[in-house]
Scaffold this motif. Structure first.
Motif, PDB file in Angstrom:
ATOM      1  N   ALA A 422       5.672 -65.768  58.026  1.00  0.00           N
ATOM      2  CA  ALA A 422       5.364 -66.514  56.805  1.00  0.00           C
ATOM      3  C   ALA A 422       4.791 -67.884  57.143  1.00  0.00           C
ATOM      4  O   ALA A 422       3.833 -68.347  56.521  1.00  0.00           O
ATOM      5  N   VAL A 423       5.369 -68.530  58.153  1.00  0.00           N
ATOM      6  CA  VAL A 423       4.884 -69.843  58.577  1.00  0.00           C
ATOM      7  C   VAL A 423       3.464 -69.735  59.125  1.00  0.00           C
ATOM      8  O   VAL A 423       2.583 -70.541  58.795  1.00  0.00           O
ATOM      9  N   LEU A 424       3.198 -68.719  59.977  1.00  0.00           N
ATOM     10  CA  LEU A 424       1.857 -68.546  60.539  1.00  0.00           C
ATOM     11  C   LEU A 424       0.837 -68.215  59.456  1.00  0.00           C
ATOM     12  O   LEU A 424      -0.251 -68.800  59.420  1.00  0.00           O
ATOM     13  N   PHE A 425       1.171 -67.287  58.573  1.00  0.00           N
ATOM     14  CA  PHE A 425       0.236 -66.902  57.505  1.00  0.00           C
ATOM     15  C   PHE A 425      -0.107 -68.094  56.622  1.00  0.00           C
ATOM     16  O   PHE A 425      -1.280 -68.332  56.301  1.00  0.00           O
ATOM     17  N   SER A 426       0.893 -68.861  56.253  1.00  0.00           N
ATOM     18  CA  SER A 426       0.642 -70.030  55.393  1.00  0.00           C
ATOM     19  C   SER A 426      -0.279 -71.022  56.097  1.00  0.00           C
ATOM     20  O   SER A 426      -1.156 -71.622  55.476  1.00  0.00           O
ATOM     21  N   TYR A 427      -0.104 -71.171  57.404  1.00  0.00           N
ATOM     22  CA  TYR A 427      -0.937 -72.103  58.170  1.00  0.00           C
ATOM     23  C   TYR A 427      -2.386 -71.624  58.206  1.00  0.00           C
ATOM     24  O   TYR A 427      -3.322 -72.404  57.978  1.00  0.00           O
ATOM     25  N   LEU A 428      -2.590 -70.341  58.498  1.00  0.00           N
ATOM     26  CA  LEU A 428      -3.940 -69.800  58.619  1.00  0.00           C
ATOM     27  C   LEU A 428      -4.693 -69.833  57.295  1.00  0.00           C
ATOM     28  O   LEU A 428      -5.883 -70.162  57.256  1.00  0.00           O
ATOM     29  N   VAL A 429      -4.016 -69.512  56.207  1.00  0.00           N
ATOM     30  CA  VAL A 429      -4.672 -69.522  54.892  1.00  0.00           C
ATOM     31  C   VAL A 429      -5.088 -70.935  54.511  1.00  0.00           C
ATOM     32  O   VAL A 429      -6.178 -71.152  53.974  1.00  0.00           O
ATOM     33  N   ARG A 430      -4.244 -71.900  54.824  1.00  0.00           N
ATOM     34  CA  ARG A 430      -4.597 -73.292  54.507  1.00  0.00           C
ATOM     35  C   ARG A 430      -5.765 -73.773  55.361  1.00  0.00           C
ATOM     36  O   ARG A 430      -6.661 -74.451  54.871  1.00  0.00           O
ATOM     37  N   LYS A 431      -5.753 -73.413  56.664  1.00  0.00           N
ATOM     38  CA  LYS A 431      -6.786 -73.915  57.563  1.00  0.00           C
ATOM     39  C   LYS A 431      -8.116 -73.175  57.415  1.00  0.00           C
ATOM     40  O   LYS A 431      -9.178 -73.786  57.485  1.00  0.00           O
ATOM     41  N   VAL A 432      -8.079 -71.860  57.215  1.00  0.00           N
ATOM     42  CA  VAL A 432      -9.300 -71.059  57.165  1.00  0.00           C
ATOM     43  C   VAL A 432      -9.910 -71.046  55.767  1.00  0.00           C
ATOM     44  O   VAL A 432     -11.124 -71.189  55.605  1.00  0.00           O
TER      45      VAL A 432
END
Length: 497
Positions: A422-432
């Motif tokens: 969940a932490v990784l997915f949230s990071y990638l969606v925000r950055k990409v």
């Protein structure tokens, strides 16, 4: 002709050499001017207070110390997660989408601004240094210079009067350049509060080891450690147990599995436990009303680039989108730092940025795969990547204890669980995709929800009148808008990032 060419080459060499000497002289003059300007700067409120406070504080800590109750480190909450990942059955009947009920809404607090200090523009020129000590810190070479011949102190005992006398001795000017050097490294390496405190300790212990005349020098190192951190604006104390001194560091957030003392309404964590049983004695006075608790949050990328050591490359590939396959490695030194980092509440891991080296390997491919796609389709691509490119195991299975991962660590360890994904997915969606994401914390599970303005299908939560579509990185093969069936009607705590 050859003689003329030789003369030209020799002349060019001497010209370049002279130019280099002039440049070095100019650099030294510039550095001296900068340092002189720094010495004549207007001091901050804390720096003015610090100058007069050290002698007062030395007298206060010379008074009788009191026995303070110590407490065993808190155990982290254990989540009874499923032993196997939940895989969506394509043949299962469709469940109508629902509005997920909200328990409460919280926001991860930002770290407080640090105590204002005038940090010098760089280290003093090495040819003016009279003493130096150094060490490696997770691969980074740290050198601390001083314009004094000797900055060491010697404790005859560890009673209150001797500690006060030694504090006063440290305040005679010998530590001024040392403190400045530490602050320069804090800025250069982008260290957060806790990592900075540990780095200072490593250098102090290294300076006194093996110690003068073969002694350990540990107590002197603890005193120097506390002194430097106090001068940098941190809320620290020194405790005595039997024949040893210990650093007590006030920490803002909850830290698990680390013993602490409660003084006033603050927890002071024992940074390094040592020795046998016994009572802790310390003082209750604060160095300054401006002193701040240390923050565990890592809001900037820590720079350990001096001797970066990359791990073995692994391939991370989406099952649904085979073209989305990424070779990635991580800095082993950073992994060691994260491995030694005390456990915090998992929300704080979501605020830690990914290392720039990993971002450079990961984000371009993700951007290429999602370029030209709708926000909904792009979100689904990243969701499937996180669902299927990583193997699932609970923390208990992988480590034998609860252990949230920083985003870089998912690319290092072999397995991850629901909060890590969940932490990784949230990071990638925000950055990409530059989309707003919140975390959904159910009892025993963590998922996410993404604000997709033009999408009104699937399971969702309503936050401030806006629809956030549920995306569960642990519900393997599920699309956006599909919550795990067992959580469709369970209240979720919403954590804003």
């Amino acid at each position: 002709m050859r003689i003329q060419s030789f003369i030209i080459i020799i002349s060019a060499f001497f010209t370049l050499n002279l130019s280099a000497q002039i440049s070095m002289e100019e650099y030294k003059k510039k550095r001296k001017a900068e340092l002189e300007q720094y010495k004549n700067r207007v001091k901050t409120e804390f720096e003015k207070y610090r100058e007069k406070r050290n002698s007062e504080f030395a007298k206060l800590i010379s008074q009788r110390w009191k026995a303070i109750q110590d407490y065993k480190g808190l155990e982290p909450p254990v989540k009874p997660e499923p032993v196997k990942p939940i895989i969506k059955d394509r043949n299962e009947p469709k469940i109508p989408p629902v509005k997920i009920p909200i328990d409460k809404i919280t926001k991860i607090p930002k770290p407080e601004k640090r105590v204002p200090l005038n940090i010098p523009p760089g280290t003093i020129p090495q040819d003016e240094c009279k003493s130096m000590f150094s060490s490696t810190f997770y691969g980074a070479q740290i050198r601390i210079y001083s314009d004094k011949e000797d900055i060491s102190i010697k404790l005859k005992s560890i009673d209150e009067q001797e500690i006060g006398r030694a504090w006063n001795e440290l305040s005679d000017g010998r530590m001024e350049e040392v403190v400045n050097n530490f602050l320069i490294h804090r800025e250069r390496m982008k260290l957060n509060d806790y990592t900075f405190a540990i780095m200072v300790g490593k250098l102090c212990y290294g300076y006194y080891s093996p110690g003068k005349e073969g002694e350990s020098g540990r107590n002197e190192a603890v005193l120097m450690h506390a002194y430097v951190l106090a001068q940098c604006g941190y809320d620290v104390k020194i405790a005595r147990k039997n024949s040893d001194l210990f650093l007590l560091l006030a920490i803002k957030e909850t830290v698990y599995k680390k013993n602490y003392l409660t003084i006033g309404n603050k927890r002071y964590y024992i940074i390094e436990e040592y020795g046998g049983k016994g009572s802790y004695y310390t003082f209750t006075h604060d160095f300054s009303p401006m002193s701040q608790s240390c923050s565990m949050q890592i809001s900037e990328r820590i720079q350990l680039n001096d001797f970066a050591k990359e791990s073995k490359e692994k391939i991370f590939a989406s099952k649904k989108y085979p073209d989305l396959a990424i070779k990635a490695s991580v800095d082993i030194n950073l992994m060691k730092l994260y491995n030694d980092y005390p456990m915090m509440d998992w929300q704080l891991y979501a605020k830690t940025p990914m290392s720039i080296s990993l971002e450079n390997k990961l984000l371009p491919t993700l951007r290429q795969m999602t370029d030209g796609k709708s926000k909904e389709e792009a979100t689904g691509i990243i969701l499937n990547f996180v669902q299927t490119a990583f193997e699932y195991k609970t923390d208990e299975e992988q480590f034998g204890y609860e252990r949230p991962l920083f985003v870089d660590e998912l690319f290092y360890y072999n397995y991850s669980d629901c909060e890590d994904r969940a932490v990784l997915f949230s990071y990638l969606v925000r950055k990409v995709l530059n989309l707003d994401v919140v975390l959904l914390y159910y009892p025993n599970h963590l998922a996410t929800a993404v604000k997709l303005p033009s999408y009104n299908k699937g399971d969702y939560v309503s936050l401030n009148g806006q629809r956030y579509t549920v995306c569960d990185p642990t519900y393997i093969n599920a699309s956006i808008g599909e919550a795990m069936p067992q959580f469709k009607n369970v209240k979720a705590k919403v954590i804003e990032l």
